[in-house]
Design a protein around this motif. Structure first.
Motif: not given
Length: 436
Positions: A160-166
């Motif tokens: 789930w951790w966004p790459r990049p964060f959004r």
């Protein structure tokens, strides 16, 4: 292992974990949601025995005599105080074959009905939830599924951790999307919001499980972490059945006299304690099977599912003098933590809000699982399983360490990983082309 390859490996574990646990998630979520409302279900099941009035009421001794007369050869096991004035009393009897029967006696001393504890709605739902109605093997399957669900949630959080964060697509779904991208967004976001609740729900159920609970019990007692019997049982018959264990040991010195005081004396004492319903009154012979300092004493105890409200008081059968008392605050901190988790798991830690949160958690888990299946079906090639491709690199040390830690904390998961790894090696060896 490179970051893309690690992501691919985690995705592969997440995929197979999801496929394995899906049927268990559906069964456990539905039965768990039903069991959350055990107090309401029990009250509905006993609806014919409520609000009978007090005109012509007789003593508890006369109620007991009526129950015994209607069940010759049975033995008195416990008396439950009516929840409200005018409700029937429940008198539990032990029959000659060892089975229990709940006899309902009106305030006027008439036997008006009976129930078998093991056939009650909540009891049947609990057995499905805890062992799938197949005993110890079912208990192990449920524990294995719960362990893999924990792995599924943890691996899902990594994915789930966004790459990049959004924020869009991470904290809330992008509803402008269509098809599989929209399903993926809703799957990710719902999984994120329920992850913590699901992990707490699963972890709080492990003390009941056969393998995990057995290991915990061994560590609790054999390593000397806690003195006294634990307040919950483990294995196929242990989960969701109320207080079966003992409260912390109490200072007692009295031994039952040949001619003790009648039930009515201890019913009056129980009423004066103002304990949380259900309040059980057990005669000395019912406590002898537990041994310890409460044997040969009258015992009054609350079996409230909110373990914070649990209390127990013992009395000398000859004089009626109080010989000991204990409650939640007297337990070891380890037992208090477990019992708080039990109360949360059963939806009784803080009433209706706890029940609704539990139902929302179960529905969210079902929705996330079904969305995952729909995503898989949309991308699955015809005639193939459509699993994420296997990564050829050796696993990173961090991934191996994570598996080892999870294998220690979740023994059935660890055993299953070893079996899977061995089977995978054998399968790979059989498919390797022969050297020329």
């Amino acid at each position: 292992m490179s970051a893309p390859n690690l992501y691919q490996a985690v995705w592969r574990w997440h995929f197979y974990a999801g496929l394995f646990v899906l049927p268990f998630i559906l069964i456990l979520s539905v039965t768990g949601s039903i069991y959350l409302f055990k107090p309401q279900i029990d009250r509905w099941e006993e609806r014919a025995y409520l609000g009978l009035g007090t005109q012509g009421a007789v003593s508890p001794d006369q109620q007991l005599a009526a129950a015994m007369a209607a069940n010759p050869g049975a033995r008195f096991n416990q008396y439950r105080l009516p929840r409200e004035v005018g409700d029937a009393a429940m008198i539990q009897l032990l029959r000659g074959d060892g089975s229990k029967r709940e006899i309902y006696v009106s305030p006027q001393g008439r036997v008006i009905g009976s129930l078998a504890p093991e056939t009650r709605i909540a009891a049947v739902v609990a057995r499905i939830h805890g062992s799938l109605l197949i005993g110890p093997w079912g208990d192990r399957l449920v524990e294995l599924a719960a362990s893999w669900t924990i792995v599924m949630i943890l691996s899902g959080l990594y994915l789930w951790w966004p790459r990049p964060f959004r924020l869009a697509g991470t904290v809330w779904p992008r509803l402008r999307l269509r098809g599989r991208p929209l399903l993926k967004d809703v799957h990710r976001v719902t999984g994120f919001w329920i992850a913590g609740l699901v992990l707490v729900m699963l972890a709080s159920g492990l003390p009941w499980a056969g393998a995990w609970g057995g290991a915990f019990k061994w560590a609790r007692t054999e390593l000397g972490l806690v003195k006294g019997a634990q307040d919950w049982k483990i294995g196929a018959d242990g989960g969701h059945v109320g207080h079966r264990g003992a409260m912390p040991e109490m200072a007692t010195a009295a031994i039952a006299a040949p001619n003790g005081l009648p039930l009515s004396t201890f019913v009056a004492k129980a009423e004066a304690q103002h304990m949380a319903f259900p309040v059980m009154i057990l005669p000395p012979h019912a406590m002898q099977k537990f041994g310890g300092p409460t044997a040969n004493l009258w015992t009054v105890k609350s079996e409230a599912q909110n373990r914070w409200l649990a209390r127990r008081v013992t009395y000398d059968p000859a004089t009626g003098a109080e010989t000991g008392r204990s409650g939640f605050a007297d337990q070891h901190i380890l037992d208090r933590v477990v019992n708080t988790g039990v109360a949360w798991h059963e939806g009784q830690l803080f009433g209706l809000a706890n029940q609704l949160i539990g139902v929302a958690t179960a529905l969210g888990l079902i929705a996330t699982s079904i969305l995952g299946v729909l995503m898989w079906l949309k991308r699955r090639p015809r005639g193939g399983i459509g699993a994420p491709p296997r990564v050829g690199d050796r696993p990173a040390r961090g991934a191996i360490a994570a598996l080892i830690v999870l294998g220690i904390l979740l023994p059935l998961f660890g055993l299953s990983v070893v079996i899977i790894a061995m089977a995978d090696r054998i399968f790979a060896a059989t498919r390797r082309p022969a050297s020329t």
